[in-house]
Design a protein around this motif. Sequence first.
Motif, mmCIF file in Angstrom:
data_model
loop_
_atom_site.group_PDB
_atom_site.id
_atom_site.type_symbol
_atom_site.label_atom_id
_atom_site.label_comp_id
_atom_site.label_asym_id
_atom_site.label_seq_id
_atom_site.Cartn_x
_atom_site.Cartn_y
_atom_site.Cartn_z
ATOM 1 N N SER A 82 1.359 3.939 12.167
ATOM 2 C CA SER A 82 0.460 4.714 13.019
ATOM 3 C C SER A 82 0.463 6.190 12.593
ATOM 4 O O SER A 82 -0.479 6.915 12.860
ATOM 5 C CB SER A 82 0.862 4.571 14.488
ATOM 6 N N ARG A 83 1.551 6.612 11.917
ATOM 7 C CA ARG A 83 1.584 7.986 11.380
ATOM 8 C C ARG A 83 1.082 8.028 9.941
ATOM 9 O O ARG A 83 1.300 9.010 9.232
ATOM 10 C CB ARG A 83 3.033 8.509 11.383
ATOM 11 N N GLN A 84 0.452 6.936 9.496
ATOM 12 C CA GLN A 84 -0.053 6.836 8.118
ATOM 13 C C GLN A 84 1.070 6.930 7.086
ATOM 14 O O GLN A 84 0.904 7.504 6.018
ATOM 15 C CB GLN A 84 -1.093 7.941 7.821
ATOM 16 N N GLU A 85 2.266 6.374 7.432
ATOM 17 C CA GLU A 85 3.373 6.405 6.489
ATOM 18 C C GLU A 85 3.824 4.997 6.151
ATOM 19 O O GLU A 85 3.607 4.082 6.931
ATOM 20 C CB GLU A 85 4.565 7.159 7.098
ATOM 21 N N ARG A 86 4.467 4.857 4.983
ATOM 22 C CA ARG A 86 5.040 3.566 4.591
ATOM 23 C C ARG A 86 6.544 3.685 4.429
ATOM 24 O O ARG A 86 7.064 4.791 4.237
ATOM 25 C CB ARG A 86 4.418 3.082 3.268
ATOM 26 N N VAL A 87 7.231 2.558 4.468
ATOM 27 C CA VAL A 87 8.696 2.556 4.390
ATOM 28 C C VAL A 87 9.165 3.244 3.103
ATOM 29 O O VAL A 87 10.116 4.014 3.105
ATOM 30 C CB VAL A 87 9.238 1.107 4.457
ATOM 31 N N GLY B 151 1.497 6.432 -0.216
ATOM 32 C CA GLY B 151 0.238 6.431 0.504
ATOM 33 C C GLY B 151 -0.259 4.998 0.669
ATOM 34 O O GLY B 151 0.162 4.105 -0.067
ATOM 35 N N PHE B 152 -1.146 4.764 1.628
ATOM 36 C CA PHE B 152 -1.619 3.403 1.906
ATOM 37 C C PHE B 152 -2.294 2.763 0.692
ATOM 38 O O PHE B 152 -2.236 1.557 0.520
ATOM 39 C CB PHE B 152 -2.606 3.408 3.090
ATOM 40 N N PHE B 153 -2.956 3.552 -0.135
ATOM 41 C CA PHE B 153 -3.665 2.992 -1.284
ATOM 42 C C PHE B 153 -3.031 3.373 -2.617
ATOM 43 O O PHE B 153 -3.704 3.514 -3.629
ATOM 44 C CB PHE B 153 -5.151 3.393 -1.244
ATOM 45 N N ASP B 154 -1.697 3.535 -2.591
ATOM 46 C CA ASP B 154 -0.984 3.830 -3.838
ATOM 47 C C ASP B 154 -0.253 2.588 -4.329
ATOM 48 O O ASP B 154 0.272 1.815 -3.530
ATOM 49 C CB ASP B 154 0.085 4.912 -3.615
ATOM 50 N N TYR B 155 -0.199 2.446 -5.657
ATOM 51 C CA TYR B 155 0.660 1.423 -6.247
ATOM 52 C C TYR B 155 2.082 1.971 -6.394
ATOM 53 O O TYR B 155 2.281 3.178 -6.502
ATOM 54 C CB TYR B 155 0.140 1.020 -7.633
#
Lengths: 238, 203, 261
Positions: free
Chosen positions: C15-20, C24-28
């Motif tokens: 929800s904070r636009q972060e990943r573990v 970024g959401f669209f990064d490899y």
Amino acid sequence: MQKPELIKDGKRLDGRDFEELRPLKIVAGIIKNATGSAYLEWGNNKVLAAVYGPKEVLPKHLADPEKAIVKCRYAMAPFSSLEEHGRAGPNRRATEISKVTKEVFENLIMLEKFPSTEIDIFIEILQSDGGTRSAGITAAGVALADSGIPIRDIPFAVAGGKIGDKLAIDFNKIEDNYSDADIPIAISPNLDRVLLLQMDGKMTKEEFSRYLDMVERVSKQIISAQKNALLEKYKVNG
Amino acid sequence: MVEIVLPGSKITSGIIKADGTYIENDSTYASVVGIFDEEKRHFIPLEGLWYPKEGDRVVGTIVTRRISAYVVDLNSPYKGIIMTKFEHSRLEEGDIIEATVREFKEFDDAMVVVLTRPKRLFGGVLLNIKPTKVPRVIGKGNTMIDQITQATKCSIIVGLNGTVWLKGGDINLATEAIKTIELQAHVSGLTDKIKNMLEKKGK
Amino acid sequence: MQIKVSKEYLTELLSRQERVDQRGFFDYRSISIKTNTIPNAEGSASVYIGNTYVLAGVKLDVGTPMPDKPDEGVLVTSAELLPLASVEYEEGPPSPEAVEFARVVDRGIRAAEVIDTESLFIEENKVWNVYLDIYVLNYDGNLFDAGTLASVAALLTTRMPRLEGEQVIRTGDLPRLKTKGIVASTTFAKIGNAILLDPTGLEESFMNARLTIATDDEYIHAMQKGLAGYFTRQEIEKLIDTSFEKSKMLRSLISKAVSGD
């Protein structure tokens, strides 16, 4: 097919001396998901070994309340040889190798420490050039040490035998196919135990005894490749 | 001299009792990779697994609920169980808990870790590290874990089974610190190294 | 070290636009492609995407054509989820997951005409069969993209054996297999309402839907939606745009790896 000449000008076809190993390199800890793992290149052989466990026994009725059970899979990739595409799935050769490899490790793992569990050893031959079962055992020994599962010793293995009237060590594929005697052997060096021994061909007792001396002389190089792989893990930069 | 020993190597003549060793012909051998301090005659395993002992504080995840017990994943070959008869917490599949080992015994044809006094931990992240590295992550007199907690403002619970629970604060930095400790547990001066890292990267 | 997260933590992060792993959401994740890692095979490539590690091997043998395409060679794609790659994988016949994986990779390669199958014709009722085997060596999510990268890189560097009478010559100076297109797949995972490119194993354990889109510069060549969740039309159209953009980057990685071979 006619038997090719395996010795020319006193050397083997790939230019090696009779007591010379192919280049051997091992890296530990390469498969992140595994409890322990190793990647080995020995001549043209490329082998991955991984250990998982101890874990819950499946199916449950195989569990031994006294100790851990060992499962072992040795398999060759269908693209591993220089010949045609290999058929997938287990065959009789792979089944036998899986069994004798499993028995090597049953001797060395402290199975009694983990009753009612299972330890899996997986050996995948990605590229093959003779001596793959030995390469698999040598790699799996490092994978086990990497895993932290207690073992009495790290075994090494090598295959060789007789070409004509000459003894030679570390057969490649063509030597393996056309040799006069072929002997894969796995040894626990610190405990001085022979854990795998297979042989086919023709050999006198005296030759066999000289062959074992040869194995002992080259063993230092194999053991040191195994040690280096494990020690490399603990080197810290900075 | 301190040196890394590999499984099968003779550590010393004579008998030393330590995890990760075995005795043969009155000599002590390593069964796992470890460090031997010759002066102190002390062997520290660098690799190894967790052997459940009474009183061990562990962290795990509820896998299923049976009629008489909760089954707990402890990142170990053995499942933990919490007998519902004795414990009154209401737990559900997926819940993270902290608990104490009451006993390690055979139950229903399998070895199980009987747990007591479960406490539910809400949310957060679980790290599975090598159980042999747990003492290093905690540090002598909690020094290591205290400095991580202070610098990151993370709540951290370290289970002896190698499962670590983290919540709140700078979880990424705390994770990085723990990962570094796991990889370099055999290196001396680690407390200062981690201190520097936390100061440099802390917000 | 393994990391596991609670559903609450993951939902809050997303929800904070972060990943573990702080992408970024669209990064490899970091990608590495190495070709000719198994020189015994006619073609091969090893690919890492983060900790996901796959190997593709190509062998060619003489076989018979399919009845409906008598003058074209045959591509046979298989995938093995090796038990050494994950505790979840077991020995035995291919699982439905392995079959789907192989078929999705195969479809992209066929549709983009990576192999010039007509060049595999030998004589009537005799063509080259191309065996493409994908080996998963460590699982950490997004097998489809890793498998496609490895397969395409392996095919582009495959040596074409030649026939001397009945004998297949596989070594020496050999031309490359004739290829036409290059394709790359991009895989998205949907967790709640968040859509992430290149999901890790951890993220895949929480995903409710998955979408794979294989593209080249001009065309979409294959798509596969997986799992019980859904995507809306708007989402799919947006992901196609993203796929075209990311595919360009992936294909340039393949070209780089292949030109070094």
